[in-house]
Write an enzyme that holds these catalytic residues in place. Structure first.
Site, PDB file in Angstrom:
ATOM      1  N   SER A 130     -13.769  22.413  38.999  1.00  0.00           N
ATOM      2  CA  SER A 130     -13.093  23.369  39.884  1.00  0.00           C
ATOM      3  C   SER A 130     -13.937  23.669  41.124  1.00  0.00           C
ATOM      4  CB  SER A 130     -12.848  24.681  39.141  1.00  0.00           C
ATOM      5  OG  SER A 130     -12.238  24.425  37.900  1.00  0.00           O
TER       6      SER A 130
HETATM    7  N1  SAH Z   1     -14.114  25.319  32.888  1.00  0.00           N
HETATM    8  C1  SAH Z   1     -14.339  24.053  33.549  1.00  0.00           C
HETATM    9  C2  SAH Z   1     -13.175  23.092  33.371  1.00  0.00           C
HETATM   10  C3  SAH Z   1     -11.903  23.299  34.112  1.00  0.00           C
HETATM   11  S1  SAH Z   1     -10.769  21.946  33.888  1.00  0.00           S
HETATM   12  C4  SAH Z   1     -14.758  24.265  34.959  1.00  0.00           C
HETATM   13  O1  SAH Z   1     -14.757  25.396  35.339  1.00  0.00           O
HETATM   14  O2  SAH Z   1     -15.115  23.350  35.662  1.00  0.00           O
HETATM   15  C5  SAH Z   1      -9.903  22.424  32.407  1.00  0.00           C
HETATM   16  C6  SAH Z   1     -10.453  21.839  31.142  1.00  0.00           C
HETATM   17  O3  SAH Z   1      -9.682  22.369  30.064  1.00  0.00           O
HETATM   18  C7  SAH Z   1     -10.326  20.323  31.031  1.00  0.00           C
HETATM   19  O4  SAH Z   1     -11.579  19.773  30.721  1.00  0.00           O
HETATM   20  C8  SAH Z   1      -9.339  20.123  29.861  1.00  0.00           C
HETATM   21  O5  SAH Z   1      -9.596  18.964  29.094  1.00  0.00           O
HETATM   22  C9  SAH Z   1      -9.578  21.380  29.063  1.00  0.00           C
HETATM   23  N2  SAH Z   1      -8.513  21.781  28.134  1.00  0.00           N
HETATM   24  C10 SAH Z   1      -7.172  21.691  28.275  1.00  0.00           C
HETATM   25  N3  SAH Z   1      -6.526  22.204  27.202  1.00  0.00           N
HETATM   26  C11 SAH Z   1      -7.498  22.626  26.339  1.00  0.00           C
HETATM   27  C12 SAH Z   1      -7.483  23.246  25.047  1.00  0.00           C
HETATM   28  N4  SAH Z   1      -6.341  23.554  24.407  1.00  0.00           N
HETATM   29  N5  SAH Z   1      -8.672  23.529  24.471  1.00  0.00           N
HETATM   30  C13 SAH Z   1      -9.844  23.252  25.087  1.00  0.00           C
HETATM   31  N6  SAH Z   1      -9.917  22.656  26.301  1.00  0.00           N
HETATM   32  C14 SAH Z   1      -8.776  22.365  26.934  1.00  0.00           C
END
Ligand code: SAH
Length: 237
Positions: free
Chosen positions: A76
């Site tokens: 992000s």
């Molecule tokens: N928190 C991180 C990632 C954001 S992207 C940051 O700030 O950079 C969102 C992430 O959520 C992705 O890696 C995706 O694989 C994960 N994701 C999606 N659904 C999920 C779930 N049910 N449980 C855990 N992770 C999940």
């Protein structure tokens, strides 16, 4: 995702000093834009080398205000972290649960904010992304976060209840287990899809009710798993 001008991949050239300068400039910019207020969050952003969480060919763009491609998920944009953590009131000593580990950058920032007296638990559903984050954390010497490979919609009972919970993927509604694992007086923040628009929403769990506040529109990948939109094929558990 559409609409973001992601720059083309290239061999990185910037030095550690240049990144440090960009990081300091970023902190000043985030403060000037009103995203960043708390001293602990400022210090955490100064402390954590964001470039180490970015895939090699996008490393030079670490401090640009764009989401960058990760191994499978996106990293992000820089302002999104104070955008989530300031309204949460994330602070020293808190027990914090993150759903969506991604590159691991947000989890490490949170670890710097909560300090040694706090705890960070982060759950990632995608095995490749999980491994990528794990190796990023190991390389930087962060060994006291709890990283879980699984469905974050189910939370993590082992360390519940939490002071603060952050969902970093868009959901139709907040998965009920996450409200259950939130302390009374605790806060949860999440992008929630309403009439086709993702709204960043802040929830506070009181004795009798859960209050909610819309913060702004955002754009995140969809939550997967049991409480997600996308049906999982052949997924464990
Ligand atoms: N928190 C991180 C990632 C954001 S992207 C940051 O700030 O950079 C969102 C992430 O959520 C992705 O890696 C995706 O694989 C994960 N994701 C999606 N659904 C999920 C779930 N049910 N449980 C855990 N992770 C999940």
């Amino acid at each position: 995702m559409q609409g973001w001008p992601v720059p083309p991949p290239k061999e990185p050239t910037k030095s550690g000093e240049e990144f440090k300068k960009e990081r300091e400039e970023k902190v000043r910019w985030l403060i000037s834009q009103g995203y960043l207020k708390s001293k602990r969050i400022q210090d955490a952003i100064r402390q954590v080398p964001r470039e180490e969480f970015i895939p090699w060919s996008y490393r030079d763009y670490a401090y640009l205000e764009v989401p960058l491609p990760g191994e499978k998920a996106t990293v992000s944009c820089p302002h999104s972290y104070p955008l989530f953590y300031e309204p949460l009131g994330l602070d020293k000593g808190h027990k914090f649960l993150e759903v969506g580990l991604g590159s691991g950058y947000g989890a490490v920032l949170a670890r710097e904010i909560v300090g040694q007296s706090g705890l960070v638990v982060s759950i990632e559903i995608d095995p490749m992304t999980y491994e990528y984050a794990r190796s990023n954390l190991a390389q930087l010497g962060y060994d006291d976060l709890i990283l879980v490979l699984g469905d974050g919609g189910l939370g993590y009972h082992g360390k519940a209840p939490y002071d603060k919970i952050c969902i970093t993927a868009a959901c139709g509604e907040v998965p009920p287990p996450l409200f259950e694992q939130l302390k009374i007086g605790g806060r949860l923040i999440a992008p929630v899809l309403q009439e086709g628009i993702q709204r960043l929403m802040l929830f506070e769990k009181l004795e009798q009710e859960i209050t909610q506040l819309i913060i702004c529109d955002v754009l995140y990948v969809s939550l997967r798993g049991q409480y997600g939109f996308v049906a999982e094929v052949g997924q464990e558990g």
